[in-house]
Design an enzyme around this catalytic site. Structure first.
Site, short mmCIF file in Angstrom:
data_model
loop_
_atom_site.label_atom_id
_atom_site.label_comp_id
_atom_site.label_asym_id
_atom_site.label_seq_id
_atom_site.Cartn_x
_atom_site.Cartn_y
_atom_site.Cartn_z
N ASN A 160 0.80 -1.28 -0.10
CA ASN A 160 0.09 -0.06 -0.04
C ASN A 160 0.78 1.39 -0.05
O ASN A 160 0.39 2.37 -0.72
CB ASN A 160 -0.91 0.14 1.20
CG ASN A 160 -0.40 -0.09 2.50
OD1 ASN A 160 0.63 -0.67 2.55
ND2 ASN A 160 -0.98 0.36 3.56
N GLU A 172 3.94 -4.37 12.07
CA GLU A 172 2.92 -3.55 11.60
C GLU A 172 1.61 -4.01 10.90
O GLU A 172 1.81 -4.21 9.75
CB GLU A 172 3.47 -2.27 11.06
CG GLU A 172 4.68 -1.63 11.75
CD GLU A 172 4.16 -0.64 12.89
OE1 GLU A 172 2.94 -0.32 13.08
OE2 GLU A 172 4.86 -0.11 13.67
N GLU A 189 7.63 1.96 15.40
CA GLU A 189 8.63 2.38 14.25
C GLU A 189 8.57 3.74 14.57
O GLU A 189 7.87 4.71 15.28
CB GLU A 189 8.20 2.03 12.69
CG GLU A 189 8.01 0.52 12.66
CD GLU A 189 7.90 0.28 11.23
OE1 GLU A 189 6.86 0.31 10.68
OE2 GLU A 189 8.99 -0.14 10.69
N CYS A 207 -3.39 1.30 6.34
CA CYS A 207 -3.68 1.00 7.49
C CYS A 207 -4.28 1.82 8.58
O CYS A 207 -4.85 1.29 9.76
CB CYS A 207 -2.40 0.35 8.08
SG CYS A 207 -0.91 1.53 8.08
P1 NAD Z 1 0.16 -9.35 3.36
O1 NAD Z 1 0.11 -9.72 4.79
O2 NAD Z 1 -0.54 -10.10 2.47
O3 NAD Z 1 1.70 -9.19 2.66
C1 NAD Z 1 2.52 -8.34 3.46
C2 NAD Z 1 4.04 -8.99 3.07
O4 NAD Z 1 4.12 -10.12 3.60
C3 NAD Z 1 4.28 -8.88 1.30
O5 NAD Z 1 5.41 -8.59 1.19
C4 NAD Z 1 4.11 -10.62 1.40
O6 NAD Z 1 4.72 -10.95 0.09
C5 NAD Z 1 4.73 -10.90 2.41
N1 NAD Z 1 4.02 -12.27 2.87
C6 NAD Z 1 3.13 -12.98 2.69
N2 NAD Z 1 3.17 -14.23 3.03
C7 NAD Z 1 4.38 -14.56 3.81
C8 NAD Z 1 4.78 -15.55 4.64
N3 NAD Z 1 4.28 -16.74 4.85
N4 NAD Z 1 6.15 -15.29 5.31
C9 NAD Z 1 6.75 -14.13 5.17
N5 NAD Z 1 6.18 -13.07 4.17
C10 NAD Z 1 5.03 -13.12 3.70
O7 NAD Z 1 -0.38 -7.78 3.46
P2 NAD Z 1 -0.70 -6.83 2.24
O8 NAD Z 1 -2.01 -7.30 1.73
O9 NAD Z 1 0.64 -6.59 1.29
O10 NAD Z 1 -0.75 -5.29 2.90
C11 NAD Z 1 -2.24 -4.94 3.53
C12 NAD Z 1 -2.08 -5.24 4.94
O11 NAD Z 1 -0.98 -4.65 5.63
C13 NAD Z 1 -3.19 -4.33 5.73
O12 NAD Z 1 -3.73 -5.36 6.49
C14 NAD Z 1 -3.00 -3.15 6.32
O13 NAD Z 1 -3.53 -2.71 7.21
C15 NAD Z 1 -1.60 -3.61 6.72
N6 NAD Z 1 -0.58 -2.64 6.89
C16 NAD Z 1 -0.13 -2.15 8.10
C17 NAD Z 1 0.57 -1.07 8.27
C18 NAD Z 1 1.02 -0.49 9.50
O14 NAD Z 1 1.81 0.38 9.74
N7 NAD Z 1 0.27 -1.08 10.70
C19 NAD Z 1 0.98 -0.21 7.32
C20 NAD Z 1 0.61 -0.84 5.80
C21 NAD Z 1 -0.10 -1.79 5.62
#
Ligand code: NAD
Length: 454
Positions: free
Chosen positions: A131, A229, A432, A263
């Site tokens: 995102n 996060e 962070e 998020c």
């Molecule tokens: P996601 O969890 O699907 O993927 C995040 C990352 O994890 C990607 O790089 C993905 O390739 C990797 N990943 C997937 N499976 C994995 C595994 N088994 N082991 C290790 N890495 C793995 O999330 P997304 O769809 O890319 O992002 C959206 C989510 O992120 C939303 O829930 C959003 O709220 C959250 N988010 C949180 C923050 C925050 O600062 N709290 C900021 C931005 C996004």
């Protein structure tokens, strides 16, 4: 070798192909990072500070290029993408002060001198979501490098381009190519190898709560440090004593920025019942006024969703019979467009409880302060939120009672690089940004030196 195709979400044109690395490639990268980290940590603090300032300067010289890449890869409006690239420069500049300020402590003890050192961890693995690809990457790599670590970073499969370019810019600035490596690949392959690799000493994971939970569980096998996060379902609480015009005019931007793929999105608007009807009257034109369209245009405030798959997920929350109060506009034709959408569901509906991560907001009425707090906290998340009131005592009371890491009163601000950021409950673990971030990439070593009698 496998590749993934990067698609422009506003046009559905192919932007390019990116190689997906395998476990052997990760192991090679980590081995090189281990060596580079030792060289980096041996440099004088002022030299490391200078290198990070040089990196910031090269990013500054490439703001336009980085922004254009993010527009093409992620569909972010150009003005927003330029802000993001500038933010990466600012985060690097802020943490460039780190190497010379990790000063430890001198603690009075009997019989000698006691001092602490903030030792780097070694190699840090950063896993980012799609995102906000480059800003979230910088929140990890800048303080990690400042504290003397090497970094391996895995961008999300859909949005790797700006992170890959940042690694090239680091080299152009004079950093060792093995010190900050961006390794594109599948989450369960490259990301999971960071988690299981014994020489990756910490994981900074930003993404969904479902995957973050898995990362934390698997990291436990090596007592590996984690910062998480995760998701959010934040409340925007509107009391009857606030500036209702301003609360309504700004509410769309508190949730629809980045097409709701944020998020910190205030995706639950909670409005005191006695001003609910008036608030909705004011909200309707504000939502209609959000400029949704071509991300390359400077007027655009909201672009498309990131991918077809994500568009289908968001659409699943708004079936034909959904309680839609009103909607904004969105282009038709190619691209993953979704109009800003306002729902008025029951309190228990899944649109109220689940993170949609799209331009969909729910509005609920509440009775009094106690009801507002209990509604705001009725979620497993706890990332951000807003409180609208002109009563300072109420603003403080409610801020202390809402279980969330980042709150704002009479605004929707969440992120400043100089203040800590992170979640309560299942929105995350650790913080962070802010002045302490480099410390989170160190181990404290305590040393006692016997002095004998004076
Ligand atoms: P996601 O969890 O699907 O993927 C995040 C990352 O994890 C990607 O790089 C993905 O390739 C990797 N990943 C997937 N499976 C994995 C595994 N088994 N082991 C290790 N890495 C793995 O999330 P997304 O769809 O890319 O992002 C959206 C989510 O992120 C939303 O829930 C959003 O709220 C959250 N988010 C949180 C923050 C925050 O600062 N709290 C900021 C931005 C996004």
């Amino acid at each position: 070798m496998s590749t993934s195709t990067v698609i422009n979400p506003a046009t559905e044109d192919v932007v390019g192909d990116v190689e997906l690395l395998d476990v052997d490639a990760v192991d090679d990268a980590v081995a090189r990072a281990v060596v580079a980290q030792r060289r980096w940590a041996r440099l004088a603090p002022a030299e490391r500070a200078g290198a990070l300032r040089a990196f910031a300067a090269v990013v500054d010289a490439h703001i336009g290029e980085l922004a254009a890449l993010e527009v093409a890869n992620s569909g972010h409006p150009i003005g927003q993408a330029e802000w993001e690239a500038g933010h990466v420069r600012d985060v690097l500049t802020y943490y460039a002060a780190g190497p010379e300020r990790l000063i430890g402590q001198q603690i009075p003890v009997a019989g000698g001198i006691d001092i602490t050192f903030n030792e780097p961890l070694g190699v840090v693995g950063i896993i980012t979501p799609w995102n906000f690809p480059m800003t979230i990457a910088s929140w990890g790599f800048a303080p990690a490098l400042a504290a003397g670590n090497a970094v391996v970073l895995k961008p999300a499969e859909w949005t790797p381009l700006t992170s890959l370019r940042l690694a090239e810019l680091a080299v152009a600035a004079g950093l060792d190519p093995d010190l900050f490596q961006v390794l594109p690949g599948a989450g369960p392959v490259v990301g999971m190898r960071f988690v299981t690799h014994p020489q990756v000493r910490k994981i900074v994971f930003t993404g969904s709560t479902a995957v973050g939970t898995r990362v934390m569980a698997d990291a436990a096998a090596q007592v590996k440090r984690v910062t998480l996060e995760l998701g959010g379902k934040s409340a925007n609480i509107v009391f009857d004593d606030c500036d209702l015009e301003r609360a309504a005019a700004t509410a769309p931007y508190g949730v629809f920025d980045n097409a709701g793929q944020d998020c910190c999105a205030r995706s639950r608007i909670l409005v005191q019942r006695n001003v609910y009807d008036r608030f909705m009257e004011l909200l309707e034109p504000a939502v209609a006024g959000v400029k949704v369209g071509d991300p390359t245009s400077r007027d655009t405030e909201m672009g498309p969703l990131v991918s077809r798959k994500h568009w289908e997920s968001v659409r699943g929350y708004v079936p034909e019979d959904a309680p839609v109060a009103f909607r904004g506009s969105a282009p038709s034709g190619p691209g993953f467009w979704f109009p800003p959408t306002v729902l008025t569901p029951q309190r228990t509906d899944r649109t109220v409880t689940e993170e949609i991560f799209g331009p969909v907001v729910t509005v609920l009425a509440f009775e009094d302060e106690a009801d507002a707090i209990s509604l705001a906290n009725d979620t497993s998340y706890g990332l951000s939120g807003s409180i609208w009131t002109e009563n300072v005592s109420r603003a403080l009371r409610v801020s202390r009672a809402v279980e969330a890491g980042n709150l704002s009163v009479n605004s929707h601000s969440s992120v400043r690089y100089s203040t800590p950021f992170g979640g309560f409950k299942q929105s995350g673990l650790g913080r962070e940004l802010g002045p302490d971030a480099p410390l989170h990439f160190t181990e404290t070593k305590n040393l006692f030196i016997a002095m004998g009698e004076i």
